[in-house]
Design an enzyme around this catalytic site. Structure first.
Site, short mmCIF file in Angstrom:
data_model
loop_
_atom_site.label_atom_id
_atom_site.label_comp_id
_atom_site.label_asym_id
_atom_site.label_seq_id
_atom_site.Cartn_x
_atom_site.Cartn_y
_atom_site.Cartn_z
N ASP A 42 -30.38 59.86 14.22
CA ASP A 42 -31.06 58.57 14.25
C ASP A 42 -31.18 58.01 12.84
O ASP A 42 -32.15 57.33 12.51
CB ASP A 42 -32.44 58.72 14.90
N CYS A 65 -28.83 58.86 38.54
CA CYS A 65 -30.10 58.20 38.85
C CYS A 65 -30.14 57.69 40.29
O CYS A 65 -31.23 57.48 40.84
CB CYS A 65 -30.33 57.02 37.89
N CYS A 87 -38.86 54.78 36.95
CA CYS A 87 -39.12 54.43 35.54
C CYS A 87 -39.50 52.96 35.43
O CYS A 87 -40.44 52.60 34.70
CB CYS A 87 -37.92 54.76 34.67
N CYS A 97 -43.36 51.27 34.21
CA CYS A 97 -43.53 50.53 32.96
C CYS A 97 -44.68 49.54 33.11
O CYS A 97 -44.61 48.61 33.92
CB CYS A 97 -42.24 49.79 32.60
#
Length: 286
Positions: free
Chosen positions: A111, A165, A171, A175
């Site tokens: 990253d 998925c 998910c 949120c």
């Protein structure tokens, strides 16, 4: 693995054309919010390291054995220990040494370079891109750090996995700010962006979600995490950040602890901590 990684895969270093197009479209829509550095992502690993012939992609499980008390302002799991960059860099350098690579024969990233690391991990057969845009590994879920060693070695590539998925949208449903849609996240409403990258203080509306630094809600709702994520066994990932007294911390304290919280301004952390606490105590009316 002896160096402390939990999974490893090999990828080629061909351009990531499809992923680059998706990124460009995402930026065009403004979903990157204030993260202008996303415009500098390179779709060709050889632009980063011209001599690269293979990429060794490594994962490290960081799912914690213990978690904060629910009544405290919440910190994302990845920020519990020392900043993971220090840990992964060290392990990648050890890996290069084990492979007898000299300076100039590899580049280690975690990253820290403008490269699409998640896409490289998918190509290396370490998982798939979940509906929440994160890498999902079938053994560890999505609570994993990614480190890559671009090398001059010519290695056999691993085969990518098919996405798994299915029709699950947990998910997205989890949120709290509706920042997620199918395979797309709008950083302008994402609590991770708002509590870390953004320099603006939280609004009272957002503070009601009680997220102080980052957000794991789309991950903890994921069935792959509920069923397969399990606590790491890495002593170097001890939850040192949870020992910090944030209201009374100083910048030097955070830096000495090598805390990921340094990524946000201390003034913002303290202001958000105070706001969340006031809301919890009923002193703020939305």
């Amino acid at each position: 693995m002896s160096l402390g990684f939990d999974a490893c895969g090999i990828s080629d270093v061909e351009p990531l054309d499809d992923d680059s197009k998706r990124l460009a479209h995402w930026v065009e829509k403004g979903c990157h919010a204030g993260m202008e550095y996303m415009n500098r992502q390179r779709h060709n690993p050889k632009d980063l390291f011209p001599d690269a012939r293979s990429a060794i992609v490594c994962l490290m499980n960081y799912y914690p054995a213990m978690r904060q008390p629910a009544e405290e302002p919440q910190i994302a799991y990845y920020a519990y220990p020392t900043d993971y960059h220090y840990i992964i860099w060290s392990k990648l350098r050890q890996l290069a040494k084990e492979l007898h690579l000299e300076e100039g024969q590899y580049i280690a990233t975690c990253d820290t370079a403008p490269i699409l690391e998640r896409a490289m991990a998918v190509r290396a057969g370490l998982g798939w891109t979940g509906r929440n845009t994160l890498l999902v590994n079938p053994e560890f879920g999505s609570f994993v750090f990614i480190g890559i060693l671009f090398t001059t070695l010519d290695l056999k590539n691993d085969k990518p996995m098919q996405p798994r998925c299915g029709n699950c949208h947990r998910c997205i449903d989890a949120c709290p700010t509706a920042s997620l849609t199918d395979y797309c996240i709008d950083a302008r409403r994402c609590l991770s962006y708002l509590t870390i990258e953004s320099r603006e203080p939280l609004t009272e509306e957002m503070a009601c979600n009680r997220r102080l630094f980052g957000c794991d809600l789309c991950q903890t709702a994921c069935p792959w995490n509920k069923c397969f994520a399990h606590p790491h066994n890495h002593p170097e990932l001890a939850p040192t950040t949870l020992e910090l007294d944030i209201p009374n911390s100083t910048n030097s304290m955070l830096k000495r602890a090598k805390s990921p919280l340094c990524r946000s301004s201390l003034a913002k952390l303290k202001a958000n901590y105070k706001l969340i606490t006031e809301i919890d105590n009923g002193n703020k009316i939305i």
